[in-house]
Design an enzyme around this catalytic site. Structure first.
Site, PDB file in Angstrom:
ATOM      1  CD  GLU A   1      52.557   5.465 103.922  1.00 49.62           C
ATOM      2  OE1 GLU A   1      52.226   5.828 105.061  1.00 49.62           O
ATOM      3  OE2 GLU A   1      53.501   5.995 103.282  1.00 49.62           O
TER       4      GLU A   1
ATOM      5  N   GLY B   1      54.109   1.026 106.830  1.00 50.27           N
ATOM      6  CA  GLY B   1      54.941   0.821 108.022  1.00 50.27           C
ATOM      7  C   GLY B   1      55.704   2.095 108.393  1.00 50.27           C
TER       8      GLY B   1
ATOM      9  N   GLY C   1      73.097  13.228 119.022  1.00 46.51           N
ATOM     10  CA  GLY C   1      71.899  12.717 119.708  1.00 46.51           C
ATOM     11  C   GLY C   1      71.770  11.220 119.464  1.00 46.51           C
TER      12      GLY C   1
ATOM     13  CG  HIS D   1      71.427 -16.803 139.890  1.00 43.93           C
ATOM     14  ND1 HIS D   1      72.151 -15.638 139.836  1.00 43.93           N
ATOM     15  CD2 HIS D   1      72.328 -17.824 139.970  1.00 43.93           C
ATOM     16  CE1 HIS D   1      73.449 -15.938 139.897  1.00 43.93           C
ATOM     17  NE2 HIS D   1      73.584 -17.251 139.981  1.00 43.93           N
TER      18      HIS D   1
END
Ligand code: FAD
Length: 467
Positions: free
Chosen positions: A35, A40, A183, A444
């Protein structure tokens, strides 16, 4: 230096790559995950997580101003952006550390650096610290993600012209912001900045914000933007910008003529494109389509069968949870398991206010595919829990095939849509019928009851609205 021979090389540790490394480790593959630095990926560092932190902060400011209706007076609300960034940074740090620990804990070797294919079985790894080395792999997973699209007239400098990355890293709330692109990222960021105190204007080329989304849902968002005094220009094109003293001046062409919008920051959110710079796809013989995406089959294999690809680099929808599922499956394929991607839906969530969440076909898609539809819509204004949360804008819509009542789509615009959508996704994955949702006792008073009611409405026997 890690071992020069691995079963699996994972390139990129975003929501696609790191689950691939974890799953591969679980399956006993000798795995190296490389990475560049953002453990992440986009999601944890400059995407999903930091944006949702700031959206929560914006919502909290708004809730303070609305609390008086409950008899609670909150005075002197102020925003300390530096403290907000420290809080946000702490969440990001905790999560990115967790990703590294999980990869390590499952037996993967981690390298912070850049990986470049040198052939279909080898890659060159240039670590941030230490010497470069070559690695030979049995399988590889490309999980290099995507980056924001830059408009030629609005090159990002992250000072005046911001991408989403810059907008998430502000040390103060700008007084006036023009958002180019209405968007989902533009609206999430725009509403967040508006709630924190900025005057926001959105410029969108399409004839509605959130192009491609159900117009009925978009109407609810448009109303919410109007209420918050967020100005929206539709069918409008941002042509360029100039500086006039401290002001940035954006020139915009609309059907009614041209406009000049003065602001302090310009945020450009016109989409994202696949990222594979310096990856050496040619050397590996991996093909890309005309947009730069890496096509894959249902086992996530590229045209080079032992090189797989997952996440944003493979195309739309560019969403973290799709990347993660693909990453897990890619690792299993690399381990020789007979698995493939066969999901029926990739649910989508937009963290606007109110939130939007959809699973399954859209109403328009269902009609295009020739289905006769039964549609049940239940408004939040008729749901007790929504009333107690001061969140009555919007509705839940259940769309079923009129032939047999099989659920084709569930769409939410309203409170906690992001949490409620998982029931919808499960219903669609399990080929549920509207009766399954309507007959299931929902507790509920909860927001979830609205799903049951909307399904009953589609069948013509909802209790809390007229049928
Ligand atoms: P990425 O997360 O982009 O990770 C790719 C990684 O590869 C990067 O860390 C990069 O450094 C690394 N890399 C690239 N090339 C190399 C190389 N040659 N060598 C080594 N490493 C390399 N999605 C959602 O589902 N929900 C949301 O709420 C959401 N919100 C978002 C908000 C914003 C502002 C943005 C920008 C995105 C958001 N997304 C959201 C989208 C989500 O972030 C992406 O879909 C997801 O991160 C894609 O994962 P990925 O693993 O494919 O790529």
């Amino acid at each position: 230096m890690p071992e020069a021979n691995v079963d699996l090389l994972v390139i990129g540790a975003g929501p696609g790559g790191y689950p691939a490394a974890i799953r591969a480790g679980q399956l006993g593959l000798k795995t190296l995950v490389v990475e560049k630095g953002m453990w992440g990926g986009t999601c944890l560092n400059i995407g999903c997580i930091p944006s949702k932190a700031l959206i929560t902060a914006g919502k909290t400011v708004e809730q303070c101003s609305k609390a008086s209706v409950m008899g609670i007076s909150v005075e002197g609300v102020s925003v300390d952006m530096k403290q907000m960034q420290t809080w946000k940074g702490g969440i990001v740090k905790r999560m990115t550390k967790g990703v590294q620990q999980l990869c390590k804990g499952n037996g993967a070797t981690l390298e912070t650096g850049t990986a470049t294919f040198t052939s279909a079985t080898t890659a060159h790894v240039t670590p941030v610290q230490g010497d470069a080395y070559d690695v030979t792999f049995g399988h590889a997973v490309i999980a290099t993600g995507s980056v924001p699209i830059q408009l030629p007239a609005f090159p990002f400098d992250e000072q005046s012209i911001l991408s989403s990355t810059g907008a998430l890293d502000l040390d103060h709330v700008p007084a006036r912001v023009v958002v180019i692109g209405g968007g989902y990222i533009g609206l999430e960021m725009g509403q967040m900045l508006s709630k924190l105190g900025a005057a926001v204007t959105v410029v969108e080329m399409g004839d509605q914000v959130m192009p491609g989304f159900d117009p009925e849902i978009v109407q609810v968002i448009a109303r919410s933007l109007r209420k918050a005094r967020v100005k929206v220009f539709l069918d409008a094109r941002a042509d360029g910008w100039t500086r006039d003293g401290d002001d940035l001046v954006v020139s915009v062409s609309t059907a009614k003529g041209s406009e000049e919008l003065r602001c302090d920051k310009i945020l450009v959110t016109v989409g994202r494109k696949p990222y594979s710079d310096g990856l050496g796809l040619d050397a590996a013989g991996v093909e890309q389509d005309e947009h730069g995406f890496v096509p894959v089959d249902e086992q996530l294999r590229t045209n080079v069968p032992h090189i797989l690809a997952v996440g944003d680099v493979t195309g739309n929808p560019m969403l973290a949870h799709r990347a993660t599922k693909q990453g897990e499956i890619a690792a299993e394929v690399a381990a020789g398991k007979k698995v493939a991607t066969d999901y029926k839906t990739v649910p989508a969530v937009v963290f606007t206010d109110p939130e939007i969440a959809t699973a399954g076909l859209s109403e328009a898609e269902a009609r295009e595919q020739g289905f006769e539809l039964k549609i049940g819509k239940f408004p939040w204004a008729a749901n007790g829990r929504a009333l107690t949360q001061l969140s009555t804008d919007g509705f839940v819509k259940v769309i079923a095939d009129a032939a047999d009542n099989q659920v084709l789509c569930i769409a939410f615009v309203g409170p906690h849509a992001s949490d409620l959508i998982s029931e919808a996704a499960l219903a669609i994955e399990m080929d549920a019928f509207a009766e399954d949702l309507a007959l299931t006792i929902h507790p509920h008073p909860t927001l979830g009851e609205a799903v049951m009611e909307a399904a009953a409405k589609a069948l013509g026997h909802a209790i809390h609205v007229m049928n």
